[in-house]
Write a protein that holds these residues in place. Sequence first.
Motif, mmCIF file in Angstrom:
data_model
loop_
_atom_site.group_PDB
_atom_site.id
_atom_site.type_symbol
_atom_site.label_atom_id
_atom_site.label_comp_id
_atom_site.label_asym_id
_atom_site.label_seq_id
_atom_site.Cartn_x
_atom_site.Cartn_y
_atom_site.Cartn_z
ATOM 1 N N MET A 121 61.135 80.623 101.267
ATOM 2 C CA MET A 121 61.839 81.886 101.490
ATOM 3 C C MET A 121 61.418 82.519 102.807
ATOM 4 S SD MET A 121 61.654 83.579 97.663
ATOM 5 C CE MET A 121 62.132 85.213 98.252
ATOM 6 N N VAL A 122 60.115 82.579 103.038
ATOM 7 C CA VAL A 122 59.612 83.196 104.264
ATOM 8 C C VAL A 122 59.944 82.334 105.478
ATOM 9 C CG1 VAL A 122 57.546 83.994 105.469
ATOM 10 C CG2 VAL A 122 57.792 84.402 103.005
ATOM 11 N N GLU A 123 59.794 81.030 105.332
ATOM 12 C CA GLU A 123 60.091 80.114 106.437
ATOM 13 C C GLU A 123 61.542 80.245 106.906
ATOM 14 O OE1 GLU A 123 59.693 77.350 109.377
ATOM 15 O OE2 GLU A 123 58.058 78.141 108.141
ATOM 16 N N ARG A 124 62.448 80.398 105.971
ATOM 17 C CA ARG A 124 63.875 80.499 106.322
ATOM 18 C C ARG A 124 64.268 81.887 106.807
ATOM 19 N NH1 ARG A 124 66.770 77.395 101.185
ATOM 20 N NH2 ARG A 124 65.831 75.325 101.540
ATOM 21 N N GLY A 125 63.354 82.825 106.791
ATOM 22 C CA GLY A 125 63.664 84.181 107.234
ATOM 23 C C GLY A 125 64.462 84.965 106.215
ATOM 24 N N LEU A 126 64.426 84.534 104.956
ATOM 25 C CA LEU A 126 65.172 85.231 103.910
ATOM 26 C C LEU A 126 64.486 86.520 103.502
ATOM 27 C CD1 LEU A 126 66.021 82.108 101.711
ATOM 28 C CD2 LEU A 126 67.450 83.212 103.446
ATOM 29 N N VAL A 127 63.192 86.606 103.754
ATOM 30 C CA VAL A 127 62.405 87.795 103.431
ATOM 31 C C VAL A 127 61.168 87.779 104.316
ATOM 32 C CG1 VAL A 127 61.221 86.561 101.564
ATOM 33 C CG2 VAL A 127 61.248 89.064 101.565
ATOM 34 N N ALA A 128 60.715 88.960 104.701
ATOM 35 C CA ALA A 128 59.509 89.055 105.523
ATOM 36 C C ALA A 128 58.264 88.865 104.661
ATOM 37 C CB ALA A 128 59.460 90.419 106.215
ATOM 38 N N ARG A 129 57.212 88.351 105.266
ATOM 39 C CA ARG A 129 55.961 88.124 104.529
ATOM 40 C C ARG A 129 55.479 89.401 103.862
ATOM 41 N NH1 ARG A 129 52.398 88.449 101.715
ATOM 42 N NH2 ARG A 129 50.343 87.433 101.711
ATOM 43 N N ASP A 130 55.538 90.534 104.551
ATOM 44 C CA ASP A 130 54.994 91.763 103.976
ATOM 45 C C ASP A 130 55.881 92.356 102.885
ATOM 46 O OD1 ASP A 130 57.101 92.800 105.446
ATOM 47 O OD2 ASP A 130 55.850 93.947 106.835
ATOM 48 N N GLN A 131 57.065 91.786 102.689
ATOM 49 C CA GLN A 131 57.957 92.251 101.617
ATOM 50 C C GLN A 131 57.717 91.480 100.321
ATOM 51 O OE1 GLN A 131 62.094 92.127 102.793
ATOM 52 N NE2 GLN A 131 62.732 93.605 101.248
ATOM 53 N N MET A 132 56.851 90.491 100.358
ATOM 54 C CA MET A 132 56.625 89.639 99.196
ATOM 55 C C MET A 132 55.643 90.295 98.223
ATOM 56 S SD MET A 132 58.559 86.971 99.283
ATOM 57 C CE MET A 132 57.800 85.625 98.367
ATOM 58 N N LYS A 133 56.124 91.346 97.567
ATOM 59 C CA LYS A 133 55.384 92.026 96.511
ATOM 60 C C LYS A 133 55.977 91.609 95.173
ATOM 61 C CE LYS A 133 52.833 94.341 99.386
ATOM 62 N NZ LYS A 133 51.384 94.044 99.507
ATOM 63 N N SER A 134 55.114 91.489 94.157
ATOM 64 C CA SER A 134 55.596 90.932 92.894
ATOM 65 C C SER A 134 54.948 91.601 91.699
ATOM 66 C CB SER A 134 55.300 89.429 92.846
ATOM 67 O OG SER A 134 53.927 89.191 92.599
ATOM 68 N N SER A 135 55.410 91.202 90.526
ATOM 69 C CA SER A 135 54.752 91.556 89.275
ATOM 70 C C SER A 135 53.523 90.665 89.102
ATOM 71 C CB SER A 135 55.706 91.330 88.105
ATOM 72 O OG SER A 135 55.915 89.930 87.900
ATOM 73 N N TRP A 136 52.760 90.884 88.021
ATOM 74 C CA TRP A 136 51.593 90.042 87.762
ATOM 75 C C TRP A 136 51.975 88.589 87.516
ATOM 76 C CZ3 TRP A 136 51.342 87.250 83.325
ATOM 77 C CH2 TRP A 136 52.137 87.671 82.250
ATOM 78 N N ALA A 137 53.255 88.354 87.174
ATOM 79 C CA ALA A 137 53.724 86.993 86.922
ATOM 80 C C ALA A 137 54.384 86.363 88.140
ATOM 81 C CB ALA A 137 54.700 86.984 85.743
ATOM 82 N N GLY A 138 54.434 87.091 89.252
ATOM 83 C CA GLY A 138 55.011 86.544 90.471
ATOM 84 C C GLY A 138 56.498 86.767 90.626
ATOM 85 N N ALA A 139 57.081 87.665 89.815
ATOM 86 C CA ALA A 139 58.525 87.926 89.879
ATOM 87 C C ALA A 139 58.836 88.947 90.968
ATOM 88 C CB ALA A 139 59.037 88.410 88.534
ATOM 89 N N LEU A 140 59.990 88.784 91.601
ATOM 90 C CA LEU A 140 60.335 89.517 92.816
ATOM 91 C C LEU A 140 61.560 90.405 92.649
ATOM 92 C CD1 LEU A 140 60.138 86.429 95.210
ATOM 93 C CD2 LEU A 140 58.300 88.103 94.834
ATOM 94 N N GLY A 141 61.545 91.540 93.323
ATOM 95 C CA GLY A 141 62.734 92.345 93.494
ATOM 96 C C GLY A 141 63.238 93.022 92.234
#
Length: 406
Positions: A171-191
């Motif tokens: 996701m980060v490599e493709r520029g779909l989301v910035a590294r600093d936007q990668m915040k998650s739940s305790w299980a790793g779920a996004l958005g």
Amino acid sequence: MAMLLVLPIALLSAPASAAKIDDQFRAWLAQDLWPAAQASGVSKQTFDAAFAGVSPNLKLPDLVLPGQKPTTPKKQHQAEFGSPGSYFAEKTIGAVTSGGRARAGRHARTLAAVEKRYGVPGEVVLAIWGRESGFGAAKMPYDAFEVLGTKAFLATRKEMFRKEVLAALVMVERGLVARDQMKSSWAGALGQPQFLPSSFLDHAVDFDGDGRADIWNSVPDTLASIANYLVHYGWVPGRDWGFEVTVPASVSCALEGPDQGRGIAQWAAMGIVRVTGKPFPAREAKAEGFLLMPAGRSGPAFIVTPNFYVLKKYNESDLYALFIGHGADRIAHGDRTFAGSWGRVGGLYRSDIASLQRALEAEGYDVGGADGLPGFKTRRSIGAWQEKNGNAATCFPDRPIVEALR
């Protein structure tokens, strides 16, 4: 989801232990995860930025330290199971349904467009949105690479999280989301839809036309992505999720499960009726349905459609899927509680359930694994055992059944 809880912090009595694990983590990143990431098209720059300053978070659940084996706890200080009805506390479901109704008007045009394209009713999408992230209000306090990296290295399901951390890197490599936007739940779920990274890559869509799928900030993208996810797993347009029913004593609760379906008209012929007194819709009566009794004879009963099991793909729990279906009905038709009441069941430890499951397995019953969780295979196996031994089937674990099977 059915995970084994192993509390790692209790095992780390000395700071040196944590330091050693951190060294092992760094070696694993370099020798194992990096080659896999590189093979997936991830650059060294992206990889290093993702894990800069990241150490294993040993406070996360479901971890197994090096040299340890995953186990179901032998002793527990709290009962794992009360009545399943507690899952439907009015404070929780009321917030989802009132919030869903408010947003149904606010986003009516978007919801109509989503339903037209994907065939998923707006109220179902709203119920999931509300349940997963409080309509986007829930805070995601964890660094996704810390969570996913820790779990890929130490979790009970390493391979699953290995797949997810690699997807996050892509996701980060493709520029779909910035590294600093990668915040998650305790299980790793996004958005806002709470997608795991692989689900983002497979199902996130750009519905507002700005050129990117943004499940963090865009309501249209969030709603359409949820619908797209359900369609991928087989949502059938035009069918309901299910109906609350009354099941007569002549119908065994051991008939529950997605592998024991029959025509809804056949269920009706056996004496199963809707609690509203209305007949099943003609389009449904001709189709297949399944018996669902999440608390056995001690709670409401349902005839559900294949769409119910699509909802379970979002979270592998009967109660979760029932919450979404019931919440969607309330969003669309107003607040209505279940007609059936939840009985006073529960009060058992997870280890009690696992012991019961192992005893049933020893007698040849398929309980779906001794995981300490009373899923439909465990419930109906209890009912079949009760019937075989001349007892009225309740299809739900209780203390006398646990003791009888010791």
